[in-house]
Design an enzyme around this catalytic site. Structure first.
Site, PDB file in Angstrom:
ATOM      1  N   ARG A 177       0.843  -1.196   0.000  1.00 17.41           N
ATOM      2  CA  ARG A 177       0.000   0.000   0.000  1.00 17.41           C
ATOM      3  C   ARG A 177       0.875   1.242   0.000  1.00 17.41           C
ATOM      4  NH1 ARG A 177      -2.557   0.338   6.169  1.00 17.41           N
ATOM      5  NH2 ARG A 177      -0.550   0.226   7.217  1.00 17.41           N
ATOM      6  N   CYS A 213       5.343   7.719  -5.298  1.00 14.90           N
ATOM      7  CA  CYS A 213       6.399   8.678  -5.002  1.00 14.90           C
ATOM      8  C   CYS A 213       5.735   9.943  -4.474  1.00 14.90           C
ATOM      9  CB  CYS A 213       7.168   8.972  -6.296  1.00 14.90           C
ATOM     10  SG  CYS A 213       8.046  10.538  -6.235  1.00 14.90           S
ATOM     11  N   ASN A 270      -4.048   8.608   4.785  1.00 13.32           N
ATOM     12  CA  ASN A 270      -3.930   7.773   5.987  1.00 13.32           C
ATOM     13  C   ASN A 270      -2.469   7.647   6.359  1.00 13.32           C
ATOM     14  OD1 ASN A 270      -5.321   5.882   7.912  1.00 13.32           O
ATOM     15  ND2 ASN A 270      -3.744   4.515   7.113  1.00 13.32           N
ATOM     16  N   GLU A 271      -2.150   7.993   7.576  1.00 14.76           N
ATOM     17  CA  GLU A 271      -0.765   7.867   8.047  1.00 14.76           C
ATOM     18  C   GLU A 271       0.221   8.266   6.941  1.00 14.76           C
ATOM     19  OE1 GLU A 271      -0.205   3.995   9.804  1.00 14.76           O
ATOM     20  OE2 GLU A 271      -1.126   4.641  11.661  1.00 14.76           O
ATOM     21  N   CYS A 316      11.696   8.794  -0.902  1.00 13.33           N
ATOM     22  CA  CYS A 316      11.794   8.293  -2.268  1.00 13.33           C
ATOM     23  C   CYS A 316      13.001   8.956  -2.925  1.00 13.33           C
ATOM     24  CB  CYS A 316      10.514   8.599  -3.034  1.00 13.33           C
ATOM     25  SG  CYS A 316      10.650   8.125  -4.763  1.00 13.33           S
ATOM     26  N   GLU A 352      -6.619   5.754  15.939  1.00 17.24           N
ATOM     27  CA  GLU A 352      -6.482   4.296  15.881  1.00 17.24           C
ATOM     28  C   GLU A 352      -5.689   3.800  17.081  1.00 17.24           C
ATOM     29  OE1 GLU A 352      -4.515   2.676  12.507  1.00 17.24           O
ATOM     30  OE2 GLU A 352      -5.473   4.040  11.092  1.00 17.24           O
ATOM     31  N   TRP A 374       1.559  -7.001  12.781  1.00 15.55           N
ATOM     32  CA  TRP A 374       2.774  -6.581  12.087  1.00 15.55           C
ATOM     33  C   TRP A 374       4.025  -6.621  12.951  1.00 15.55           C
ATOM     34  CZ3 TRP A 374       3.949  -2.307  14.919  1.00 15.55           C
ATOM     35  CH2 TRP A 374       2.877  -1.562  15.438  1.00 15.55           C
TER      36      TRP A 374
END
Ligand code: GLA
Length: 682
Positions: free
Chosen positions: A114, A118, A152-153, A161, A310, A318
């Site tokens: 996900r 860049c 998101n985050e 990058c 969250e 994870w």
């Protein structure tokens, strides 16, 4: 600017990420019924739905989202609607492979995970903003939507990058920062190792290189990378602000785990600060890490209430070993966030997924369904949060500040330093944890924050510091404050250039010391101080220059050299700790500083029992979280909102439980427990 207090609901929000698109529509009705049973009133919707909403460029399909929002609205559930840009659909990289990020060694990171874009890609920016426009236009007036959730985050996976597009954007950012190449060359110290640039085109991100890359190039790339993520937030916010009236936020990742976004600089881009927090299960003091993250989130929010966007009901998926939460832990975790300023408690995610990489992540509704310990605890928490509605909007009492700066973090952990054992988290958490054990709440704030209201300011490892911030600390102390600075602080300016004349450079005069050389210790090596304490990692050849010596080394490379000093400056005192004290000695030092500064906990509590006070105008609430396996007894008078029981002087909190006492008489701001010690007046 953030609109103070304008985002909250009627009470403390309760909810989760909700991904109805992962389930047949028949399940949605059951979802809403269970949400109502649990007391859920806010869900984040659509976060990873770009590929469904825009199956091919410019062709949008909103049917399912229309229906999902309507079902939620009919059930009285509010929606924090995502802009859905968090993860691009497969067609973007297929058509535009140049949008894929590259690592420092040139490896292309392909879609399949996900956030695979860049951050400097103009194509990503254009396609994502087109989506934001379309979503915003469609749902601006939807009655369920109370808040907008950008991406998101941001930066969680793709913050750095190194592709050619990023290189070009980096050069643009540098031109903006330095104006001309000479200034860049000076700032980067490029006379060293034949690095002088004569053309902007010669400059690249710090791609994989032989030996150490230029440190200022690295530091600027970190700044640039945070700014690029922030630019996406700002661009989406701008599109939203032209179309919607609800507050706009995004979920930050404040804690000591994620290092690369300078959220102090992002805070003014959101209407409310929202944070995600997950326990590090290998940390035996994970609940202290949680408290730290919450206090730092409040610091980023300028002391305002914030939203926990969250956390997890139980295990995540994870970490190498994903330990489940024991009964009661979910409640303690959630209510600690509320104690420390959260006006909403949300989770990832509502219903545990059947498929995909996060199928073993806990949720409010586990795979086993609602007949479970997790769902029972979720319902209990929903009832608790309802009972705490009156707390919404109140602020947290704190008389101690800990200074935290992401740039100092980045700087101190650059390579080729005196010791790899000097990390930012190390003393940050050591001092924070000592305060926690002393029962004292701290605000974790940027060094540019107005410090005048604090009785004590702790400055762990502020390696990189700007002149203005060093001067502000000096003024704070001169005006009567007490400060502690720890080793490897004040060393460099914002270009990572050494402050000459002796360490700790920017703080030398304030601390009344001058260090001529660092003497880091080998792994496992310990030294003893003449007060009996032990230390490791770091010693330095320090000369007092006005400061009084409090403790010196007895052995190690520098016997007789001062390790701990205090210096009267104006009406205040500046302490310097030049070594890494053991935990007991750190606790003793922090205790001494608290006494000297006149700081005491809200009420005395047994070890392992966390007490925090929130207050609003003439009311105050005492949050008591019992992390021990024994009943705790404390002094409190008022009503425990969670049990409805009055307590007339003595509060008993059973093992593992939580109490929130509306205090009968609002506590006055804590006053000094003791007069400053005679030494302090010396
Ligand atoms: C982050 C993300 C969520 C989810 C959780 C899992 O917080 O924002 O989408 O991946 O982690 O813990």
């Amino acid at each position: 600017m953030r609109q103070h207090g304008s985002w909250q609901g009627d009470g403390i929000y309760f909810g989760a990420d909700y991904n109805p698109e992962q389930w047949p529509e028949q399940v949605w009705a059951e979802d809403v019924a269970l949400m109502r049973q649990a007391g859920v009133d806010l869900v984040s919707v659509g976060i990873f739905s770009w590929a469904l909403l825009e199956p091919s460029p410019g062709r949008y399909e909103f049917g399912w989202l229309d229906r999902a929002l309507d079902v939620l609205h009919a059930g009285g559930i509010h929606v924090d609607l995502a802009t859905a840009t968090a993860s691009p659909p497969p067609w973007l990289a297929h058509r535009h492979p140049e949008t894929l990020p590259r690592t420092a060694d040139g490896t292309v990171l392909w879609p399949g995970g996900r956030q695979g874009y860049c951050p400097s890609s103009p194509i990503f920016r254009e396609r994502s903003l087109a989506l934001v426009e379309t979503v915003a236009d469609r749902y601006a007036d939807h009655p369920a939507v109370v808040m907008w959730h950008v991406s998101n985050e941001l930066g969680c996976h793709n913050v750095h990058c190194y592709c050619d597009v990023s290189a070009e954007a980096f050069r643009g950012w540098l031109r903006e920062r330095y104006g001309d190449l000479d200034r860049l060359n000076d700032a980067w110290g490029t006379t060293f190792w034949s690095q002088r640039y004569h053309d902007w085109a010669e400059i690249n991100p710090p791609r994989a290189a032989l030996t150490f890359a230029n440190p200022t190039q690295q530091l600027d790339f970190l700044r640039f990378s945070s700014d690029e993520q922030r630019a996406q937030l700002r661009a989406e916010r701008e599109v939203l602000k032209r179309r919607v009236r609800q507050p706009v936020t995004t979920n930050f990742m404040i804690g000591m785990g994620i290092k690369h976004m300078d959220y102090h600089s992002w805070a003014s881009d959101v209407d409310l600060v929202a944070n995600d927090h997950y326990l590090t299960v290998t940390d035996p003091n994970a609940h202290l890490g949680l408290a730290f993250a919450a206090d730092h989130t409040r610091g980023v929010a300028g002391g305002d209430p914030w939203l926990l966007m969250e956390h997890s009901t139980s295990a995540v998926n994870w970490q190498p070993r994903n330990v489940a939460k024991i009964p009661g832990q979910l409640r303690r975790n959630s209510l600690t966030h509320v104690a420390r300023g959260a006006d909403g408690v949300l989770f990832f995610q509502w219903r545990a997924s059947r498929a995909g990489a996060e199928k073993f992540h806990s949720a409010l509704v586990p795979h086993a369904g609602p007949e479970t310990k997790v769902f029972d605890e979720v319902c209990r928490l929903g009832a608790d949060l309802k009972a705490l509605a009156e707390v919404r909007g109140s602020r947290v009492d704190a008389e101690v500040a800990i200074l935290f700066d992401w740039e100092a973090w980045w700087g101190v952990e650059l390579d080729s330093h005196p010791s790899v054992d000097v990390t930012y988290a190390d003393r940050m958490r050591a001092l924070y944890d000592a305060l926690w054990r002393a029962g004292v709440t701290a605000d974790v704030v940027h060094p540019s924050t107005d410090l005048s209201g604090y009785r004590l300011v702790l400055v762990p490892t502020l390696y990189l510091v700007r002149d203005a911030d060093a001067e502000a600390l000096r003024r704070y102390v001169a005006g009567g404050g007490t400060a502690l600075v720890t080793y490897f602080s004040g060393i460099v300016d914002e270009h990572d250039h050494i402050r000459l004349g002796g360490y700790p450079g920017a703080f030398r005069e304030l601390l009344g010391v001058r260090t001529e050389e660092f003497f880091p210790l080998l792994a496992g090596e310990q030294v003893t101080l003449d007060d009996g304490s032990t230390a490791d990692v770091w010693t330095e050849w320090l000369h007092p220059a006005g400061a009084q010596v409090v403790a010196s080394y007895q052995d190690g490379p520098l016997p007789g050299v001062p390790a701990l000093t205090r210096h009267r400056v104006g009406d205040g005192t500046a302490w310097y700790l030049a070594t890494r004290l053991d935990e007991a000695a750190t606790d003793a030092l922090v205790g001494r500083l608290l006494t000297e500064a006149g700081v005491r906990p809200p009420v005395a509590a047994p070890p392992g029992v966390e007490v925090v006070r929130r207050r609003a105008d003439d009311r105050s609430w005492l949050f008591v979280v019992n992390h021990t396996d024994a009943e705790a007894t404390l002094d409190a008078t008022g009503t425990d909102l969670l049990t409805g029981q009055p307590c007339g002087g003595t509060l008993r909190v059973p093992a593992g439980e939580v109490a929130v006492v509306r205090e009968e008489q609002a506590a006055t701001q804590a006053v000094p427990a003791v007069e400053p010690s005679p030494a302090a007046a010396a």
